[in-house]
Design a protein around this motif. Structure first.
Motif, PDB file in Angstrom:
ATOM      1  N   THR A 124       0.828  -1.195   0.000  1.00 37.17           N
ATOM      2  CA  THR A 124       0.000   0.000   0.000  1.00 37.17           C
ATOM      3  C   THR A 124       0.866   1.249   0.000  1.00 37.17           C
ATOM      4  O   THR A 124       2.048   1.196   0.375  1.00 37.17           O
ATOM      5  CB  THR A 124      -0.952   0.015   1.216  1.00 37.17           C
ATOM      6  N   ARG A 125       0.293   2.344  -0.444  1.00 35.00           N
ATOM      7  CA  ARG A 125       0.934   3.655  -0.347  1.00 35.00           C
ATOM      8  C   ARG A 125       0.082   4.516   0.574  1.00 35.00           C
ATOM      9  O   ARG A 125      -1.113   4.721   0.323  1.00 35.00           O
ATOM     10  CB  ARG A 125       1.070   4.309  -1.709  1.00 35.00           C
ATOM     11  N   ALA A 126       0.676   5.004   1.643  1.00 38.40           N
ATOM     12  CA  ALA A 126      -0.031   5.866   2.589  1.00 38.40           C
ATOM     13  C   ALA A 126       0.424   7.309   2.412  1.00 38.40           C
ATOM     14  O   ALA A 126       1.609   7.568   2.166  1.00 38.40           O
ATOM     15  CB  ALA A 126       0.237   5.414   4.025  1.00 38.40           C
ATOM     16  N   THR A 127      -0.524   8.227   2.508  1.00 32.55           N
ATOM     17  CA  THR A 127      -0.214   9.652   2.411  1.00 32.55           C
ATOM     18  C   THR A 127      -0.842  10.390   3.581  1.00 32.55           C
ATOM     19  O   THR A 127      -1.862   9.952   4.148  1.00 32.55           O
ATOM     20  CB  THR A 127      -0.749  10.254   1.092  1.00 32.55           C
ATOM     21  N   VAL A 128      -0.234  11.512   3.947  1.00 29.73           N
ATOM     22  CA  VAL A 128      -0.765  12.352   5.018  1.00 29.73           C
ATOM     23  C   VAL A 128      -0.361  13.800   4.733  1.00 29.73           C
ATOM     24  O   VAL A 128       0.712  14.065   4.180  1.00 29.73           O
ATOM     25  CB  VAL A 128      -0.238  11.890   6.404  1.00 29.73           C
ATOM     26  N   GLU A 129      -1.239  14.716   5.077  1.00 23.17           N
ATOM     27  CA  GLU A 129      -0.984  16.131   4.831  1.00 23.17           C
ATOM     28  C   GLU A 129      -0.585  16.849   6.112  1.00 23.17           C
ATOM     29  O   GLU A 129      -0.945  16.416   7.218  1.00 23.17           O
ATOM     30  CB  GLU A 129      -2.234  16.786   4.227  1.00 23.17           C
ATOM     31  N   ASN A 130       0.166  17.942   5.940  1.00 22.53           N
ATOM     32  CA  ASN A 130       0.527  18.790   7.086  1.00 22.53           C
ATOM     33  C   ASN A 130       0.694  20.223   6.590  1.00 22.53           C
ATOM     34  O   ASN A 130       1.751  20.595   6.094  1.00 22.53           O
ATOM     35  CB  ASN A 130       1.807  18.295   7.765  1.00 22.53           C
ATOM     36  N   ASN A 131      -0.355  20.998   6.734  1.00 20.95           N
ATOM     37  CA  ASN A 131      -0.326  22.380   6.271  1.00 20.95           C
ATOM     38  C   ASN A 131       0.369  23.319   7.251  1.00 20.95           C
ATOM     39  O   ASN A 131       0.611  24.479   6.929  1.00 20.95           O
ATOM     40  CB  ASN A 131      -1.747  22.883   5.996  1.00 20.95           C
ATOM     41  N   SER A 132       0.685  22.827   8.448  1.00 26.69           N
ATOM     42  CA  SER A 132       1.394  23.687   9.409  1.00 26.69           C
ATOM     43  C   SER A 132       2.870  23.815   9.048  1.00 26.69           C
ATOM     44  O   SER A 132       3.526  24.779   9.443  1.00 26.69           O
ATOM     45  CB  SER A 132       1.256  23.127  10.825  1.00 26.69           C
ATOM     46  N   ILE A 133       3.415  22.833   8.313  1.00 27.56           N
ATOM     47  CA  ILE A 133       4.803  22.931   7.857  1.00 27.56           C
ATOM     48  C   ILE A 133       4.887  23.935   6.725  1.00 27.56           C
ATOM     49  O   ILE A 133       5.715  24.854   6.737  1.00 27.56           O
ATOM     50  CB  ILE A 133       5.306  21.552   7.392  1.00 27.56           C
ATOM     51  N   ALA A 134       4.008  23.766   5.733  1.00 29.20           N
ATOM     52  CA  ALA A 134       3.879  24.697   4.612  1.00 29.20           C
ATOM     53  C   ALA A 134       2.584  24.342   3.903  1.00 29.20           C
ATOM     54  O   ALA A 134       2.222  23.163   3.836  1.00 29.20           O
ATOM     55  CB  ALA A 134       5.066  24.592   3.651  1.00 29.20           C
ATOM     56  N   PRO A 135       1.848  25.327   3.386  1.00 26.96           N
ATOM     57  CA  PRO A 135       0.575  25.038   2.726  1.00 26.96           C
ATOM     58  C   PRO A 135       0.749  24.030   1.584  1.00 26.96           C
ATOM     59  O   PRO A 135       1.680  24.130   0.787  1.00 26.96           O
ATOM     60  CB  PRO A 135       0.137  26.410   2.203  1.00 26.96           C
ATOM     61  N   GLY A 136      -0.161  23.048   1.546  1.00 27.57           N
ATOM     62  CA  GLY A 136      -0.130  22.058   0.476  1.00 27.57           C
ATOM     63  C   GLY A 136       0.876  20.947   0.658  1.00 27.57           C
ATOM     64  O   GLY A 136       1.084  20.144  -0.251  1.00 27.57           O
TER      65      GLY A 136
END
Length: 232
Positions: free
Chosen positions: A198-210
């Motif tokens: 599987t490929r897992a992804t996660v976002e973090n806009n606090s580091i930088a938008p997008g």
């Protein structure tokens, strides 16, 4: 009949009884028991694939916890030695953790996910179909449906959101054995190896938008089940 003759007769009946417990073409087997998925996870490093930091390699690895649920097997005997079998189970839930990444806030429990692993296999029973002991080997195809991904509270506080993991197709292999306790009731034990990627992804806009990070995980679990079965 004296006691020695009676004892000898009972022993003879006990030894002969298993010979009546046949697996035959047309039999339907239903097994149920405790099933444990033990991921042998091997992952790529964590990489940023979207946002201003795209291309950055954060290093580290992903791991997954084990889980035990109710397992179900449905089998149909095509011949006296060959059957087709479907593995099902109640949903498994796993903790997903990151360790060793360059971003310290990412290390630790990222979140949880659930999955269902329906597996269709062709199974071969090599022994005499009248034997009470029936070992078998099998191989087939697995589809792992992953859903209900959630970011953990600690990861949320670090700015992570929108955790996703892809479904997987892969090959599956198994060895197992039934032992007939009566003409219809059996005990069962089995071990499986399933190729799950599987490929897992996660976002973090606090580091930088997008900003989004990904990690490719070879879950490749060993699966253990023990239980009881019934032959129709």
């Amino acid at each position: 009949m004296n006691k020695s003759m009676l004892s000898a007769s009972l022993v003879a009946l006990a030894l002969a009884a298993p010979l009546a417990n046949a697996f035959e073409a047309g039999d339907i087997l239903l097994r149920a028991g405790a099933i444990t998925v033990n991921p042998e996870a091997d992952s790529s490093s964590v990489k940023v694939d979207q946002g201003p930091l795209a291309g950055a390699d954060l290093g580290g690895k992903a791991t997954m916890s084990s889980d035990t649920q109710l397992g179900l097997n449905f089998a149909y005997m095509l011949t006296n030695h060959l059957g087709i079998e479907l593995l099902a189970a109640t949903p498994f839930e796993h903790d997903v953790k990151l360790k060793g990444t360059a971003l310290s806030a990412a290390n630790g429990k990222l979140g949880t996910l659930k999955h269902l692993p329906p597996t269709l296999s062709l199974v071969y029973y090599p022994l005499d179909p009248k034997s009470a002991f029936q070992p078998y080997v099998g191989g087939g195809i697995n589809y792992t449906y992953i859903y209900d991904e959630h970011v953990g509270s600690q990861a949320q506080s670090a700015g992570f959101s929108n955790f996703k993991a892809e479904n997987s197709w892969g090959l599956a292999w198994q060895v197992g054995a039934d032992y007939m306790l009566t003409d219809n009731i059996m005990i069962n034990a089995q071990v499986r190896y399933i190729d799950i990627d599987t490929r897992a992804t996660v976002e973090n806009n606090s580091i930088a938008p997008g900003t989004r990070a990904r990690v490719d995980v070879d879950v490749d679990p060993f699966i253990y089940m023990v239980g009881l079965g019934y032959k129709f």
